[in-house]
Each structure stands twice: as C-alpha cells, then as structure tokens.
Design a protein around this motif. Structure first.
Motif, PDB file in Angstrom:
ATOM      1  N   GLY A 198       1.699   5.057 -11.448  1.00  0.00           N
ATOM      2  CA  GLY A 198       0.924   6.453 -11.427  1.00  0.00           C
ATOM      3  C   GLY A 198      -0.160   6.328 -12.379  1.00  0.00           C
ATOM      4  N   LYS A 199      -0.034   5.384 -13.355  1.00  0.00           N
ATOM      5  CA  LYS A 199      -1.036   5.205 -14.573  1.00  0.00           C
ATOM      6  C   LYS A 199      -2.273   4.743 -13.853  1.00  0.00           C
ATOM      7  N   THR A 200      -3.568   4.969 -14.390  1.00  0.00           N
ATOM      8  CA  THR A 200      -4.873   4.562 -14.017  1.00  0.00           C
ATOM      9  C   THR A 200      -5.244   3.516 -15.000  1.00  0.00           C
ATOM     10  N   ILE A 201      -5.898   2.542 -14.365  1.00  0.00           N
ATOM     11  CA  ILE A 201      -6.243   1.364 -15.113  1.00  0.00           C
ATOM     12  C   ILE A 201      -7.994   1.154 -15.044  1.00  0.00           C
ATOM     13  N   LEU A 251       4.562  -6.826 -31.095  1.00  0.00           N
ATOM     14  CA  LEU A 251       4.429  -6.101 -29.874  1.00  0.00           C
ATOM     15  C   LEU A 251       4.612  -4.554 -30.567  1.00  0.00           C
ATOM     16  N   GLU A 252       3.559  -4.512 -31.521  1.00  0.00           N
ATOM     17  CA  GLU A 252       3.701  -2.992 -32.233  1.00  0.00           C
ATOM     18  C   GLU A 252       2.896  -2.204 -31.676  1.00  0.00           C
ATOM     19  N   GLU A 253       3.249  -0.966 -31.528  1.00  0.00           N
ATOM     20  CA  GLU A 253       2.457   0.171 -30.785  1.00  0.00           C
ATOM     21  C   GLU A 253       1.211   0.365 -31.228  1.00  0.00           C
ATOM     22  N   ASP A 254       0.807   0.267 -32.678  1.00  0.00           N
ATOM     23  CA  ASP A 254      -0.674   0.201 -32.662  1.00  0.00           C
ATOM     24  C   ASP A 254      -1.668  -0.514 -32.096  1.00  0.00           C
ATOM     25  N   TYR A 255      -1.108  -1.450 -31.630  1.00  0.00           N
ATOM     26  CA  TYR A 255      -1.962  -2.329 -30.771  1.00  0.00           C
ATOM     27  C   TYR A 255      -2.659  -1.690 -29.650  1.00  0.00           C
ATOM     28  N   LYS A 256      -2.005  -0.828 -29.213  1.00  0.00           N
ATOM     29  CA  LYS A 256      -2.269   0.076 -28.198  1.00  0.00           C
ATOM     30  C   LYS A 256      -3.647   0.762 -28.141  1.00  0.00           C
ATOM     31  N   GLU A 257      -3.971   1.028 -29.241  1.00  0.00           N
ATOM     32  CA  GLU A 257      -5.610   1.326 -29.757  1.00  0.00           C
ATOM     33  C   GLU A 257      -6.500   0.462 -29.125  1.00  0.00           C
ATOM     34  N   TYR A 258      -6.291  -0.807 -29.106  1.00  0.00           N
ATOM     35  CA  TYR A 258      -7.219  -1.814 -28.491  1.00  0.00           C
ATOM     36  C   TYR A 258      -7.453  -1.673 -27.017  1.00  0.00           C
ATOM     37  N   LEU A 259      -6.610  -1.013 -26.511  1.00  0.00           N
ATOM     38  CA  LEU A 259      -6.684  -0.841 -24.947  1.00  0.00           C
ATOM     39  C   LEU A 259      -7.438   0.501 -24.383  1.00  0.00           C
ATOM     40  N   LYS A 260      -7.692   1.302 -25.373  1.00  0.00           N
ATOM     41  CA  LYS A 260      -8.381   2.619 -24.927  1.00  0.00           C
ATOM     42  C   LYS A 260      -9.545   2.545 -23.879  1.00  0.00           C
ATOM     43  N   SER A 261      -9.370   3.251 -23.142  1.00  0.00           N
ATOM     44  CA  SER A 261     -10.576   3.385 -22.184  1.00  0.00           C
ATOM     45  C   SER A 261     -11.071   4.861 -22.163  1.00  0.00           C
ATOM     46  N   SER A 262     -12.206   4.959 -21.983  1.00  0.00           N
ATOM     47  CA  SER A 262     -12.933   6.207 -22.038  1.00  0.00           C
ATOM     48  C   SER A 262     -12.547   7.040 -20.756  1.00  0.00           C
ATOM     49  N   PHE A 263     -12.237   6.352 -19.710  1.00  0.00           N
ATOM     50  CA  PHE A 263     -12.256   6.740 -18.273  1.00  0.00           C
ATOM     51  C   PHE A 263     -11.031   6.730 -17.575  1.00  0.00           C
ATOM     52  N   ALA A 264     -10.084   5.939 -18.097  1.00  0.00           N
ATOM     53  CA  ALA A 264      -8.686   5.765 -17.466  1.00  0.00           C
ATOM     54  C   ALA A 264      -7.620   5.998 -18.390  1.00  0.00           C
ATOM     55  N   ASP A 265      -6.370   5.818 -17.995  1.00  0.00           N
ATOM     56  CA  ASP A 265      -5.379   5.794 -19.138  1.00  0.00           C
ATOM     57  C   ASP A 265      -5.403   4.681 -19.822  1.00  0.00           C
ATOM     58  N   ILE A 266      -5.858   3.389 -19.382  1.00  0.00           N
ATOM     59  CA  ILE A 266      -5.447   2.337 -20.203  1.00  0.00           C
ATOM     60  C   ILE A 266      -6.902   1.070 -19.778  1.00  0.00           C
ATOM     61  N   ALA A 267      -7.293   0.544 -20.458  1.00  0.00           N
ATOM     62  CA  ALA A 267      -8.208  -0.705 -19.985  1.00  0.00           C
ATOM     63  C   ALA A 267      -7.528  -1.860 -19.658  1.00  0.00           C
ATOM     64  N   GLU A 318       0.879  -1.246  -0.088  1.00  0.00           N
ATOM     65  CA  GLU A 318      -0.051   0.096  -0.005  1.00  0.00           C
ATOM     66  C   GLU A 318       0.842   1.153   0.007  1.00  0.00           C
ATOM     67  N   LYS A 319       1.889   1.110   0.707  1.00  0.00           N
ATOM     68  CA  LYS A 319       2.725   2.359   0.886  1.00  0.00           C
ATOM     69  C   LYS A 319       3.357   2.775  -0.419  1.00  0.00           C
ATOM     70  N   LEU A 320       3.779   1.505  -1.115  1.00  0.00           N
ATOM     71  CA  LEU A 320       4.370   1.749  -2.228  1.00  0.00           C
ATOM     72  C   LEU A 320       3.403   2.089  -3.577  1.00  0.00           C
ATOM     73  N   GLY A 321       2.047   2.007  -3.272  1.00  0.00           N
ATOM     74  CA  GLY A 321       1.190   2.570  -4.150  1.00  0.00           C
ATOM     75  C   GLY A 321       0.812   1.463  -5.386  1.00  0.00           C
ATOM     76  N   MET A 322       0.935   0.221  -4.934  1.00  0.00           N
ATOM     77  CA  MET A 322       0.655  -1.053  -5.744  1.00  0.00           C
ATOM     78  C   MET A 322      -0.857  -1.496  -6.124  1.00  0.00           C
ATOM     79  N   GLY A 323      -1.384  -0.061  -6.248  1.00  0.00           N
ATOM     80  CA  GLY A 323      -2.966  -0.442  -6.626  1.00  0.00           C
ATOM     81  C   GLY A 323      -3.531  -1.356  -7.454  1.00  0.00           C
ATOM     82  N   ALA A 324      -2.710  -1.625  -8.465  1.00  0.00           N
ATOM     83  CA  ALA A 324      -3.204  -2.648  -9.466  1.00  0.00           C
ATOM     84  C   ALA A 324      -3.312  -4.041  -8.819  1.00  0.00           C
ATOM     85  N   LEU A 325      -2.430  -4.255  -8.071  1.00  0.00           N
ATOM     86  CA  LEU A 325      -1.931  -5.551  -7.560  1.00  0.00           C
ATOM     87  C   LEU A 325      -2.899  -5.808  -6.465  1.00  0.00           C
ATOM     88  N   LEU A 326      -3.141  -4.562  -5.439  1.00  0.00           N
ATOM     89  CA  LEU A 326      -3.897  -4.849  -4.520  1.00  0.00           C
ATOM     90  C   LEU A 326      -5.541  -4.762  -4.755  1.00  0.00           C
TER      91      LEU A 326
END
Ligand code: BES
Ligand code: ZN
Ligand code: ZN
Length: 480
Positions: free
Chosen positions: A321-324, A400-416, A207-215
């Motif tokens: 710091g990224k939101t998911i 592992l091409e950049e273009d695929y990042k498009e698939y992970l777009k989220s309307s509400f956070a940095d990434i889905a 928690e102190k380290l900010g591991m919000g995705a894991l927690l």
C-alpha cells in the motif's frame, strides 16, 4: 566429477596425481619432499604448488605438494581454497584422475566437506557457450582419508559444491538466453528433480496482488515478469519457523530510462545473482533436509528502456500500500524486492533473508571481499554472520538506523526510491526495511562479491555463487 572416498593410506591410492597439503615450518619428509624443503624450493606457503614425478612411496603417477601456509592459521576455508587451487592447476595440465591426501589431523567434518567443495568449485569454468572440444575438467576425485566415517561430510560437500556451481552457471547465462520466463523454467525443472514445491506467478496474478512496484520495473521490457516461489516443507518441521529467502532476479539491468553507460554494461547479466543464489540454496536444502520450513521468492524482470517503460518521477503503489516515487529507474532492484518481501510476509515467513546485487555503493564501501550485511535485529545478524564465517563467505555489518530514512523523503509519495549521493548501500537497505516491516530480516548486498573480475588460483573468473553456502548453513544450523 566422480567423487569417492578411499579408506586406505594415501600412498596406496592409484591416481594421475595425489594432492598432499604441506605447511610452513613443518618439513614434510613424505613422498620425497624432504630435499625440497631442505633446499628451500618448497616452503609450504599458502597455495604454493609443486608437481613431482616419480615420488617415492606412492602409487599415484605424480604428487602435487600444495602449500597450506602456517598451520595455526589454517582452517576449513583455507582447505577449500587449497583443494580448489590444486584441482585448477592439475586440470590445466589435462590431468583427469586426482586423489587428495587428508591426514587424520583434518578428520573433522568441516575439512572433508571443504576439500570436496573446493574441488568442485575449482573444476567449474564459465565456458558453457564455448564450442571447443578440449574443455579441461577433472573426471575422478578420490578422498584418501585415514579417518573413517567421512561419507556424510563428503556427501554434504558434494551437495553444497554442486548447488553453488548450479548458481554460478545460472548467473553466467546471458540475458538473451536467460529471460525471466527461462529462469522460471530452470527453477521448475530443479524443483521437480529435487522434490520441492514450485509456483510461478505471472503478470496477471501479480496485478491482482497489487505488486505495482515490481510491475513498474517490468513494463519497459517485452519480456514478461515472473515471481518464482519454491517451497521446502519437511514433515517434522518446527512450526514456529518459516525462513523466507528473497533474491533479486533482474535478468538484465540496462538502468531503464535512467540508462547506464555502455562501458561494462555487459556485466549486468549478473543482476539476478541474488535470485540464482536462492534457487541454488533451495536445491541443496532439498537434499540436506534441515528441520525448518524454507521458501524462496525470486522476482524476475528485465529492466529495459522500452516505449512503455516507467519514467523518472512516476509514482507506483507497492503491494503493502505504500506509494513510491521512482526518481531513478536504475534503482530497480529495491522496487522488485519491496513487493517480494511483502509477498513473503503474506505467505507466512517468520524470518527473511534477501540477497541482491543492489548497489555500486556497497562496492565502494567494502570492495570485492565482503558482502554488505544489514539486519533488522541482532539475532538475525548473529545467525547469518555465524553461518557466513563458518563457510568462509565474508560479510560485514553496515548500519540500518532509522535516521537514514530522512534521505529517502519524497515530496510527492510516501518514499523515494533513491537517497542522495551519500550512503547509497545504506539508503537502499533502509528502503527495503519499509517492506520487511517488523519481520526479523537480513539484507545482503552482494554487488561486489557475486562476480570475480579476474580468476583466482582456486576459482575461475565470473560468477562466484555467493552466498549459497551461507544460506544452506543458516537453514541447517537453525536453532529456535
Ligand atoms: N544492479 C545495480 C547495482 C550494481 C552496480 C551492481 C554495479 C553491480 C555493479 C542496481 O540496480 C543499480 O543500478 N543501482 C544504482 C542505484 C542508484 C541509482 C541509486 C547504483 O548503484 O548506481
Ligand atoms: Zn539498476
Ligand atoms: Zn540492478
């Protein structure tokens, strides 16, 4: 299994059975094999096994002719399988002491290690929780080699084979016995025995380290999460390299609120196979002592749909710091790996390799024969592929091409945390890349290769222990 080297001609070694490799197109006249070749009963086909009693010219009670196939196609990987298949055949007959005839043409180190690894791997059964008294296993395995100086190769084979079985045993543990805390205990004990550093981060520290995705993943379970950190630091380490091994340690994956179907869910105890491989690899690395610094990071959680579980649509903040946006709680592996990758970078790793039973999609793409390999740069890809080829643990590069990042777009956070229906193994890798950032990194999706649904002649069904051998070789062969 007690392993010895017998520096005498194979015929003079006493054993319950002597394993003799034979090959297609080479009529072997030793040990009474000539008649069998002439009659066509033995052809030397791959993994063809023929047991003989009263063979001439041997002290051993029996001879097992073991087919190696065409000599020009034979390599160390084939040798490993041959040795494993022979051991499994003999132990099923309650044979206890075995010798292996290694001809001088197989004097290279790779072959001797492969024979020993194959025997150790073949002897393993996932039967730890069976209470019967007549469990069959080989007591003694003697390598009868005409070539001197194979002791180091034999020792290497023993260390690597045992590390791989250590991983297989861990992966086989059911989730009621192997909770995240129990997995940390296993790592701690192994580290103490091997002279490795070991730290275990608890929920408060994470928690102190900010591991919000894991927690976020951990919050649906009553079992507390841990981050296991193992460190190997040789005195003469090359300062420029610090290899980080990151492994998915989901001790059970129900899917969480995006729950999985009941059918086959029992297999999801193996969702910590990537983490177990890292712990097993560290065990071998501690004994083989490569010249580079290596650390392992194993985030361990149970993915459960408890009343505090995260919900689809929840937004978590990862350690970097990224939101998911957690669109699907069953895509939990990438969430815990996100924070583990960030943490490994924070701890100074210069190169990263992760292994994870990450997607069903990689099994659709590659079946059970190859692990999916994704690399952020060619140098890392080539290093890992070279190690995997040398060890006969097959891996296949995927994009592992950049273009695929498009698939992970989220309307509400940095990434889905999930892409759409297509390219699931790729979008999972692209997600991880956001957290490996600019550190040279390779991701191995082992969902299809960490578990065998049916036994092979050379390997029991269940956990395979992949990719322990590749990781150990990667560290051992590292050149700047
Ligand atoms: N642990 C699974 C992946 C998996 C599936 C491993 C089948 C072995 C066999 C992972 O956590 C998962 O559930 N992945 C999902 C991702 C999806 C929700 C985008 C999958 O593959 O279905
Ligand atoms: Zn899942
Ligand atoms: Zn999973």
């Amino acid at each position: 299994m007690q392993i010895t080297v017998e520096p005498k001609p194979a015929g003079q070694v006493e054993a319950d059975a002597l394993i003799v490799p034979v090959f297609e197109g080479r009529k072997d006249a030793r040990f009474g094999a000539a008649d069998l070749f002439n009659s066509g009963e033995v052809a030397g086909k791959p993994l063809e096994l023929t047991l003989l009693h009263h063979a001439p010219g041997v002290r051993a009670t029996r001879v097992l002719l073991a087919g190696g196939g065409k000599p020009e196609k034979f390599d160390a990987a084939e040798m490993r399988r041959l040795s494993g298949a022979a051991v499994r055949f003999l132990k099923a007959k309650s044979i206890k002491n075995v010798a292996f005839a290694l001809d001088p043409e197989f004097g290279g180190d790779g072959y001797a290690s492969a024979v020993i690894e194959g025997a150790i791997l073949g002897d393993f059964e996932p039967d730890r929780y069976k209470t019967s008294d007549d469990k069959k296993s080989i007591d003694g395995f003697a390598l009868a080699a005409g070539t001197p100086g194979l002791d180091t190769a034999v020792e290497r084979g023993r260390i690597v084979g045992e590390a791989q079985n250590f991983t297989r045993d861990l992966v086989n543990q059911p989730a009621n016995r192997l909770t995240p805390l129990a997995m940390a205990d296993v790592a701690r004990k192994m580290a103490a025995e091997s002279g490795l550093e070991c730290e275990v981060l608890d929920r408060d520290e994470m928690e102190k380290l900010g591991m919000g995705a894991l927690l976020g993943v951990a919050q649906g379970s009553a079992e507390p999460p841990v981050m296991i950190v193992l460190g190997y630091r040789p005195a003469d380490a090359r300062a420029s390299v610090h290899l980080g091994l990151v492994g998915k340690g989901v001790t059970f994956d129900t899917g969480g609120i995006s729950i999985k179907p009941a059918d086959g869910m029992e297999k999801m105890k193996y969702d910590m196979a990537g983490g177990a491989a890292m712990i097993g690899a560290m065990r071998a690395i501690a004994q083989l002592r490569p010249a580079i610094r290596v650390s392992a990071f194993v985030p361990c959680v149970e993915n459960m749909p408890g009343s505090r579980a995260q919900r689809p649509g929840d937004i978590v903040t990862a350690m970097n710091g990224k939101t998911i946006e957690v669109v699907n709680t069953d895509a939990e592996g990438r969430l815990i790996l996100a924070d583990a990758l960030t943490y490994a970078r924070r701890r100074g790793c210069t190169h990263l390799v992760d292994a994870a039973t990450l997607t069903g999609a990689v099994v659709v793409a590659l079946g059970h024969l190859n692990a999916g390999l994704f690399a952020s740069e060619d140098g890392m890809r080539d290093r890992v592929l070279a190690a995997s080829r040398a060890e006969g643990e097959r891996m296949w590069p995927l994009p592992l091409e950049e273009d695929y990042k498009e698939y992970l777009k989220s309307s509400f956070a940095d990434i889905a945390n999930v892409g759409g229906r297509w390219g699931g193994a790729v979008t999972a890798a692209i997600f991880l890349k956001e957290f490996a950032e600019d550190t040279p990194w390779t991701h191995l999706d082992i969902a299809g290769t960490a578990w065998l649904d049916e036994s092979k002649p050379y390997l029991a069904k269940g956990p395979t222990g992949l990719p322990v051998r590749t990781l150990v070789r990667l560290a051992m062969d590292w050149k700047d």
